[in-house]
Design a protein around this motif. Structure first.
Motif, mmCIF file in Angstrom:
data_model
loop_
_atom_site.group_PDB
_atom_site.id
_atom_site.type_symbol
_atom_site.label_atom_id
_atom_site.label_comp_id
_atom_site.label_asym_id
_atom_site.label_seq_id
_atom_site.Cartn_x
_atom_site.Cartn_y
_atom_site.Cartn_z
ATOM 1 N N ALA A 262 0.830 -1.203 0.000
ATOM 2 C CA ALA A 262 0.000 0.000 0.000
ATOM 3 C C ALA A 262 0.868 1.258 0.000
ATOM 4 C CB ALA A 262 -0.932 -0.009 1.215
ATOM 5 N N ARG A 263 1.972 1.235 0.733
ATOM 6 C CA ARG A 263 2.875 2.388 0.704
ATOM 7 C C ARG A 263 3.441 2.595 -0.697
ATOM 8 N NH1 ARG A 263 6.915 2.033 5.808
ATOM 9 N NH2 ARG A 263 7.550 0.155 4.674
ATOM 10 N N ALA A 264 3.807 1.493 -1.359
ATOM 11 C CA ALA A 264 4.324 1.598 -2.732
ATOM 12 C C ALA A 264 3.257 2.125 -3.678
ATOM 13 C CB ALA A 264 4.840 0.238 -3.196
ATOM 14 N N ALA A 265 2.022 1.666 -3.503
ATOM 15 C CA ALA A 265 0.931 2.133 -4.363
ATOM 16 C C ALA A 265 0.701 3.624 -4.196
ATOM 17 C CB ALA A 265 -0.352 1.356 -4.048
ATOM 18 N N ALA A 266 0.798 4.109 -2.957
ATOM 19 C CA ALA A 266 0.649 5.542 -2.714
ATOM 20 C C ALA A 266 1.754 6.323 -3.414
ATOM 21 C CB ALA A 266 0.666 5.816 -1.211
ATOM 22 N N LEU A 267 2.983 5.820 -3.345
ATOM 23 C CA LEU A 267 4.102 6.505 -3.994
ATOM 24 C C LEU A 267 3.912 6.541 -5.505
ATOM 25 C CD1 LEU A 267 6.877 7.807 -3.223
ATOM 26 C CD2 LEU A 267 7.908 5.642 -3.957
ATOM 27 N N ILE A 268 3.416 5.445 -6.078
ATOM 28 C CA ILE A 268 3.165 5.406 -7.518
ATOM 29 C C ILE A 268 2.162 6.481 -7.923
ATOM 30 C CG2 ILE A 268 2.080 4.001 -9.334
ATOM 31 C CD1 ILE A 268 3.378 1.551 -8.023
ATOM 32 N N GLU A 269 1.221 6.803 -7.019
ATOM 33 C CA GLU A 269 0.224 7.843 -7.285
ATOM 34 C C GLU A 269 0.741 9.233 -6.939
ATOM 35 O OE1 GLU A 269 -2.648 7.397 -8.748
ATOM 36 O OE2 GLU A 269 -2.367 5.226 -8.911
ATOM 37 N N GLY A 270 1.989 9.325 -6.468
ATOM 38 C CA GLY A 270 2.553 10.628 -6.132
ATOM 39 C C GLY A 270 2.169 11.133 -4.762
ATOM 40 N N ARG A 271 1.749 10.240 -3.860
ATOM 41 C CA ARG A 271 1.357 10.639 -2.514
ATOM 42 C C ARG A 271 2.382 10.160 -1.489
ATOM 43 N NH1 ARG A 271 -2.468 7.565 -1.477
ATOM 44 N NH2 ARG A 271 -3.273 6.827 -3.474
ATOM 45 N N SER A 272 2.486 10.900 -0.398
ATOM 46 C CA SER A 272 3.390 10.515 0.688
ATOM 47 C C SER A 272 2.621 9.880 1.841
ATOM 48 C CB SER A 272 4.153 11.746 1.201
ATOM 49 O OG SER A 272 3.243 12.729 1.677
ATOM 50 N N TYR A 273 1.378 9.502 1.618
ATOM 51 C CA TYR A 273 0.554 8.877 2.639
ATOM 52 C C TYR A 273 -0.372 7.864 1.979
ATOM 53 C CZ TYR A 273 -2.849 12.114 0.721
ATOM 54 O OH TYR A 273 -3.663 12.800 -0.145
ATOM 55 N N VAL A 274 -0.831 6.889 2.755
ATOM 56 C CA VAL A 274 -1.713 5.824 2.273
ATOM 57 C C VAL A 274 -3.155 6.157 2.612
ATOM 58 C CG1 VAL A 274 -2.313 3.382 2.557
ATOM 59 C CG2 VAL A 274 0.078 4.070 2.456
ATOM 60 N N THR A 275 -4.062 5.881 1.690
ATOM 61 C CA THR A 275 -5.489 6.061 1.934
ATOM 62 C C THR A 275 -6.169 4.699 2.045
ATOM 63 O OG1 THR A 275 -6.143 6.031 -0.404
ATOM 64 C CG2 THR A 275 -5.417 8.154 0.515
ATOM 65 N N PRO A 276 -7.357 4.650 2.630
ATOM 66 C CA PRO A 276 -8.085 3.373 2.672
ATOM 67 C C PRO A 276 -8.328 2.784 1.293
ATOM 68 C CG PRO A 276 -9.051 4.924 4.212
ATOM 69 C CD PRO A 276 -8.040 5.699 3.421
ATOM 70 N N ASP A 277 -8.460 3.638 0.283
ATOM 71 C CA ASP A 277 -8.706 3.128 -1.062
ATOM 72 C C ASP A 277 -7.503 2.335 -1.580
ATOM 73 O OD1 ASP A 277 -10.615 2.907 -3.098
ATOM 74 O OD2 ASP A 277 -9.531 4.348 -4.331
ATOM 75 N N ASP A 278 -6.301 2.697 -1.154
ATOM 76 C CA ASP A 278 -5.120 1.903 -1.517
ATOM 77 C C ASP A 278 -5.255 0.486 -0.976
ATOM 78 O OD1 ASP A 278 -3.758 4.048 -2.795
ATOM 79 O OD2 ASP A 278 -3.048 4.781 -0.854
#
Length: 373
Positions: A262-278
């Motif tokens: 989930a952390r990697a998925a957030a980074l791929i989206e350009g975010r520095s935090y994880v959301t429930p949707d991840d």
């Protein structure tokens, strides 16, 4: 990408270039590709299950090529020995001493092709490599290259000549997904690309380097996960363990792998935090293969995806506020994220909704008749 001041936006741009380069050679559903890249950035491993001819080998190779990583393909067969994977100690007559001859696992990306056609003893030769990034031969430990990724492919276990992967082996894979058949336009695109090249197999030029991949992995470790989101992961995992259809639910190791992906998925989206949707988007690919079903559930045709879907739907989605400098995250509703719940035709598998391997399954139709609580 500058290592001294790289940001999440820089990482997202790098990943987009990698994705664009991969799609020049392979037809892969974007959700599937992002799941595989999430495992890569999270220092995990990928298991692809599909029938022959769907592009599993090509996809693994072009991912390695686009990232500038060394790639080795290892064909698993019934007579493959563990030493054929890890390497062995041989006697050097000229030097008069024994020396270690590294096996094909000593590379950045290992394609373990048709891993379930080899016996379990040989499959287990990868366990230490996948978990510890090292192999031990004759009492000596040898470190593997960094980064290190195993992309294993397997044919459906119903096919002749296959062995079921042991539970301990499946649990080592961060993500299990399926390419499926491309849609009509995708197959037309394959023919167009084949017409424009003179080689049988496509290849791509790198747009990243091993140093860039290592930096992306470091940036992944810096992505923050709110306590409410962590609790959300744990509650979903514990729901799978309480499900009466599951002999064994998602393991504590699995909980950690969901967190990392989930952390990697957030980074791929350009975010520095994880959301429930991840979490919802990755729940199926990261959890379903870890579940061991009861005999009754297996007879009824239930699979791990149905249990994960039930768990996701049963757990309340937390409301998470971003930091003062972050954009507002998207908080999914109970009916949102069809990709995570497996309710969309191309949700997580990249399959054509009309092909025989996609769409609604007998598992889906039986889902309502089960009560896992």
């Amino acid at each position: 990408m500058d290592a001294t001041n790289a940001t999440a936006d820089d990482a997202a741009r790098t990943v987009r270039r990698v994705v664009d380069r991969i799609e020049e050679a392979a037809v892969v559903d974007r959700e599937v590709l992002h799941a595989m890249l999430s495992a890569t950035l999270a220092r995990g491993h990928v298991l692809l299950e599909d029938v022959p001819g769907t592009g599993k080998t090509v996809t693994a190779r072009v991912i390695a090529e686009a990232m500038g990583l060394e790639f080795t393909r290892l064909q698993f067969t019934p007579d493959l020995l563990p030493s054929d994977v890890t390497g062995s100690t041989i006697y050097d007559e000229q030097a008069g001493e024994f020396e270690f001859a590294p096996g094909p696992v000593f590379t950045n990306v290992v394609l373990a092709d048709e891993i379930n056609r080899a016996p379990p003893k040989t499959q287990a030769a990868l366990l230490e490599a996948m978990e510890e990034r090292q192999v031990s031969v004759d009492g000596t430990t040898y470190d593997l290259p960094d980064p290190f990724l195993v992309v294993a492919t397997q044919n459906p276990i119903e096919q002749e000549g296959t062995f079921r992967l042991p539970e301990a082996q499946r649990d080592r894979f961060s993500v299990k997904t399926s390419l499926g058949y491309p849609d009509f336009e995708g197959e037309m695109g394959l023919l167009e690309r084949r017409a424009n090249r003179r080689s049988l197999s496509p290849s791509v030029e790198p747009v990243a380097s091993p140093d860039a991949v290592r930096l992306l992995q470091t940036l992944t470790e810096e992505v923050t996960v709110d306590e409410k989101v962590r609790r959300y992961i744990v509650e979903i995992a514990r729901k799978t363990r309480a499900d009466q259809r599951a002999e064994i639910g998602v393991s504590p190791r699995g909980v950690q792998r969901v967190f990392e992906a989930a952390r990697a998925a957030a980074l791929i989206e350009g975010r520095s935090y994880v959301t429930p949707d991840d979490i919802k988007r990755l729940a199926g690919p990261t959890m379903a293969h870890r579940i061991v079903l009861t005999t009754e559930a297996t007879v009824e045709g239930i699979d791990g995806t149905a249990i994960v879907r039930h768990a996701v739907n049963a757990v309340d989605v937390p409301a998470v506020a971003p930091g003062p400098d972050d954009p507002e995250p998207t908080t999914p509703s109970g009916t949102e994220s069809a990709a995570a719940n497996g309710d969309g035709p191309d949700a997580t598998s990249g399959r054509d909704a009309t092909d025989p391997h996609g769409g609604a399954t007998e598992t889906d139709r039986r889902e309502e008749s089960w009560h896992g609580e």
